[in-house]
Enzyme design. Structure first.
Site, PDB file in Angstrom:
ATOM      1  N   ASP A 275      -4.974  -4.006  19.190  1.00  0.00           N
ATOM      2  CA  ASP A 275      -4.291  -5.072  19.628  1.00  0.00           C
ATOM      3  C   ASP A 275      -4.474  -5.679  20.022  1.00  0.00           C
ATOM      4  O   ASP A 275      -5.938  -5.706  20.845  1.00  0.00           O
ATOM      5  CB  ASP A 275      -3.394  -3.959  21.283  1.00  0.00           C
TER       6      ASP A 275
ATOM      7  N   GLU B 231       4.340  -7.991  16.585  1.00  0.00           N
ATOM      8  CA  GLU B 231       5.209  -8.316  17.800  1.00  0.00           C
ATOM      9  C   GLU B 231       6.181  -9.362  16.822  1.00  0.00           C
ATOM     10  O   GLU B 231       5.489 -10.480  17.308  1.00  0.00           O
ATOM     11  CB  GLU B 231       4.613  -8.252  18.926  1.00  0.00           C
TER      12      GLU B 231
ATOM     13  N   HIS C  44       5.328  -0.093  25.456  1.00  0.00           N
ATOM     14  CA  HIS C  44       5.116  -0.566  27.170  1.00  0.00           C
ATOM     15  C   HIS C  44       5.390  -1.292  27.928  1.00  0.00           C
ATOM     16  O   HIS C  44       5.363  -1.129  28.668  1.00  0.00           O
ATOM     17  CB  HIS C  44       3.588  -0.891  27.251  1.00  0.00           C
ATOM     18  N   ASP C  45       6.310  -2.068  26.894  1.00  0.00           N
ATOM     19  CA  ASP C  45       7.243  -3.209  27.746  1.00  0.00           C
ATOM     20  C   ASP C  45       9.174  -2.636  28.160  1.00  0.00           C
ATOM     21  O   ASP C  45       9.752  -2.985  28.442  1.00  0.00           O
ATOM     22  CB  ASP C  45       7.493  -4.501  26.752  1.00  0.00           C
TER      23      ASP C  45
ATOM     24  N   ASP D 253       0.002  -9.479  18.830  1.00  0.00           N
ATOM     25  CA  ASP D 253       0.979  -9.416  20.080  1.00  0.00           C
ATOM     26  C   ASP D 253       1.434 -10.596  19.806  1.00  0.00           C
ATOM     27  O   ASP D 253       0.721 -11.696  19.655  1.00  0.00           O
ATOM     28  CB  ASP D 253      -0.211  -9.655  20.976  1.00  0.00           C
TER      29      ASP D 253
HETATM   30  O1  TEU Z   1       4.848  -8.856  25.052  1.00  0.00           O
HETATM   31  C1  TEU Z   1       5.634  -9.745  24.420  1.00  0.00           C
HETATM   32  C2  TEU Z   1       7.019 -10.007  25.214  1.00  0.00           C
HETATM   33  O2  TEU Z   1       7.480 -10.829  25.212  1.00  0.00           O
HETATM   34  C3  TEU Z   1       7.164  -9.727  26.682  1.00  0.00           C
HETATM   35  O3  TEU Z   1       6.807 -10.256  27.653  1.00  0.00           O
HETATM   36  C4  TEU Z   1       8.145  -9.078  27.228  1.00  0.00           C
HETATM   37  O4  TEU Z   1       8.980 -10.392  27.104  1.00  0.00           O
HETATM   38  C5  TEU Z   1       8.890  -8.484  28.017  1.00  0.00           C
HETATM   39  O5  TEU Z   1       8.347  -7.715  28.843  1.00  0.00           O
HETATM   40  C6  TEU Z   1       9.253  -8.263  28.089  1.00  0.00           C
HETATM   41  O6  TEU Z   1      10.545  -9.009  29.388  1.00  0.00           O
HETATM   42  C7  TEU Z   1       3.497  -8.988  24.625  1.00  0.00           C
HETATM   43  C8  TEU Z   1       3.462  -7.125  25.442  1.00  0.00           C
HETATM   44  O7  TEU Z   1       4.065  -6.512  24.490  1.00  0.00           O
HETATM   45  C9  TEU Z   1       3.139  -7.699  26.739  1.00  0.00           C
HETATM   46  O8  TEU Z   1       2.321  -6.682  27.101  1.00  0.00           O
HETATM   47  C10 TEU Z   1       2.349  -8.782  26.968  1.00  0.00           C
HETATM   48  O9  TEU Z   1       2.699  -8.798  28.773  1.00  0.00           O
HETATM   49  C11 TEU Z   1       2.819  -9.611  26.288  1.00  0.00           C
HETATM   50  O10 TEU Z   1       2.736 -10.251  25.099  1.00  0.00           O
HETATM   51  C12 TEU Z   1       1.463 -11.405  27.103  1.00  0.00           C
HETATM   52  O11 TEU Z   1       0.483 -10.836  26.198  1.00  0.00           O
END
Ligand code: TEU
Ligand code: CA
Length: 540
Positions: A99, A242, A316-317, A200
């Site tokens: 990642d 992403e 994971h989000d 990311d």
């Molecule tokens: O996620 C991008 C992101 O925009 C997320 O924070 C999303 O908005 C949120 O989870 C949903 O509300 C990536 C990663 O996958 C996330 O884990 C990180 O926190 C974020 O980037 C910052 O690096």
């Protein structure tokens, strides 16, 4: 060209390392824990593992805040453990995907520590600074995890820009020196033998805060093409960006078959449907089923032979899919399989998020049990803004990122076999019922359903190259489609609800045979039971 790439018939499994398997009893998953579970992954049949960040980090955002891109966080292990993981996975034909968090670093990265020392420091320009007076930031842009996107540094009397947490300063991609430094770092990982990268929030690197531009900045695709040329194109890698702001048009650029940018992107159009229009994910709305079909259908059709899709329900989000668009009560098993069959029949590279193959569910905890910075900030902010606690908790139960981050449920023993210590986050109490040990050798389990779907993708080329036609587009409860290449037809029919429904689409020909379904017997009259899913295959 990308025509015969390995990742077109691959299935990728995402591991969130801190919640997967703990080898040294500190309650946090680690690299040796992952190594100990490689046989499980080989049995499932996946081709690659995407590891959420394991680089050195103060863990303010669970590793998405990196302080050293070329070292492993001691919590997860060492560089030697990483080499061992790559090697041991390789023996099982599993590639390791790293990642890459390139939009921002941790404020504890050496670059940032230097950058904030003075305006003349050679690293100053690695970040995005603007003048302004204390208390008067350059503009009113907000950060994703709450608060202003600008943070004042009194020593140099400037603000730095951060799209995420205060401890995640944005990197300045306008600076060619920074870009070059990033390429060197990536090439070092490629030399180590990784199988690819997940990038990311890649659509946010070309931000232009003066114009209030966060994603899809004017220079984005220029940066991506340079990045790809200097790094990814030197090896046979899979790359997935992403991109919350991707449209089908943009996705065709990102995943252009000429290989000039990335292999594919994660787009989120199908994910963002259950929130109020123009509001945040916490502002809940019921699932608009017809729109879900429209979104999937459009992405399938528009990228056909012009780009490449990623296929996913979870990461994971995101909340657990069976709790979101399935049924995590009475029909948990049926609906988890239905969602799997529906997704894995489509064109693209499927991603399975740890525990999805077991039908793991959301966890509804008290606020004290949550660990995620986004959830905790949201809770505080909404209470301050006068929301009722019950309403905020309802949003958190539905959408908190911690729903996906509860420990992997390996068995029904202590801490679900995840750790012998104290887990960093509370286990979902349903692990006695839902766990890997119970499912791996059961031919009717959700795990076995995923395993079969993975095998089909290798066995039948129509999964990889067939076109897509939506059936019954306006039906209120059935999601059905056909995939077709010159030799084979694949038919998928799914009932998305807990009511029995008569399917108006009958079998196209008698020569089609049932490949997989989620009920033991099949009704020839095409009455679909709750969440019933069927996949048929026929030679033309
Ligand atoms: O996620 C991008 C992101 O925009 C997320 O924070 C999303 O908005 C949120 O989870 C949903 O509300 C990536 C990663 O996958 C996330 O884990 C990180 O926190 C974020 O980037 C910052 O690096
Ligand atoms: Ca550990």
């Amino acid at each position: 060209m990308n025509d015969n790439k390995w990742w077109k018939s691959a299935v990728i499994y995402q591991i969130y390392p801190r919640s997967f398997a703990d080898s040294n009893h500190d309650g946090i998953g680690d690299l040796q824990g992952i190594i100990s579970k490689l046989d499980y992954l080989e049995n499932l049949g996946i081709d690659a593992v995407w590891l959420s960040p394991v680089c050195k980090s103060p863990q303010d955002d669970n590793g998405y805040d990196i302080s050293d891109y070329q070292d492993i966080d001691p919590m997860f292990g060492t560089l030697e453990d990483m080499d061992e993981l790559i090697k041991e996975a390789g023996k099982r034909n599993i590639r390791i995907i790293m990642d890459l968090v390139l939009n921002h670093s941790s404020d504890e990265h050496y670059w940032f520590k230097e950058a904030k020392k003075s305006r003349e420091n050679p690293y100053h320009d690695y970040y995005v600074w603007r003048d302004g007076a204390e208390g008067t930031p350059p503009n009113d842009m907000r950060a994703a995890f709450g608060g202003s996107a600008w943070e004042w540094v009194p020593e140099i009397k400037q603000y730095y820009f951060h799209q995420f947490a205060v401890k995640q300063p944005d990197l300045n991609w306008e600076n060619p020196k920074l870009r070059k430094e990033i390429y060197t770092m990536i090439n070092w990982w490629i030399e180590k033998g990784v199988g690819g990268f997940r990038l990311d929030v890649i659509d946010q690197i070309a931000k232009e805060p003066d114009k209030r531009i966060t994603n899809n900045g004017p220079r984005l695709h220029e940066f991506l093409r340079e990045l790809s040329k200097e790094t990814f194109q030197k090896a046979d890698l899979v790359t997935v960006g992403e991109a919350w702001g991707a449209t089908t048009e943009l996705a065709k650029l990102y995943s252009n078959p000429d290989n000039s940018e990335l292999s594919m992107v994660f787009q989120f159009e199908h994910i963002c449907l259950d929130q109020l229009e123009g509001k945040e994910k916490w502002d809940l709305a019921p699932l608009p089923f017809l729109r879900l079909k429209e979104v999937f259908g459009r992405w399938q059709e528009e990228l056909f032979e012009k780009g490449w899709n990623s296929l996913f329900w979870n990461n994971h989000d995101l909340p657990r899919i069976v709790s979101r668009w399935g049924n995590d009560g009475k029909y948990r098993v049926e609906s988890a399989k239905m969602l799997a069959i529906l997704l894995h029949g489509m064109q693209g590279t499927p991603y399975i998020y740890q525990g999805e193959e077991l039908g793991m569910t959301n966890a509804a905890y008290e606020i004290e049990e949550y660990r995620d910075i986004e959830t905790l900030n949201l809770y505080k902010e909404r209470l301050e803004n006068g929301y009722a606690k019950e309403e905020v908790m309802r949003s958190i139960h539905a959408k908190s990122r911690d729903n996906a981050r509860t420990p992997m449920q390996w068995n029904d023993e202590k801490n679900a076999g995840f750790t012998e210590g104290t887990p960093w986050i509370k286990l979902n109490p349903n692990y006695k019922e839902i766990n890997a040990a119970k499912q791996v050798n059961d031919r009717n389990s959700i795990f076995s359903c995923y395993k079969e779907l993975i095998r089909f993708r290798k066995q039948y080329p129509v999964f990889v190259r067939g076109n897509f036609q939506m059936l019954l587009a306006n039906h209120e409860s059935i999601f059905a489609y056909i995939r077709e290449d010159d030799q084979t037809q694949l038919l998928v029919i799914c009932n998305f609800y807990d009511q029995t429904v008569d399917c108006p689409y009958k079998m196209p020909g008698e020569d089609m045979r049932l490949l997989i379904s989620n009920y033991k017997d099949t009704d020839q009259n095409f009455i679909l039971r709750p969440y019933e899913a069927r996949m048929y295959l026929g030679e033309k």
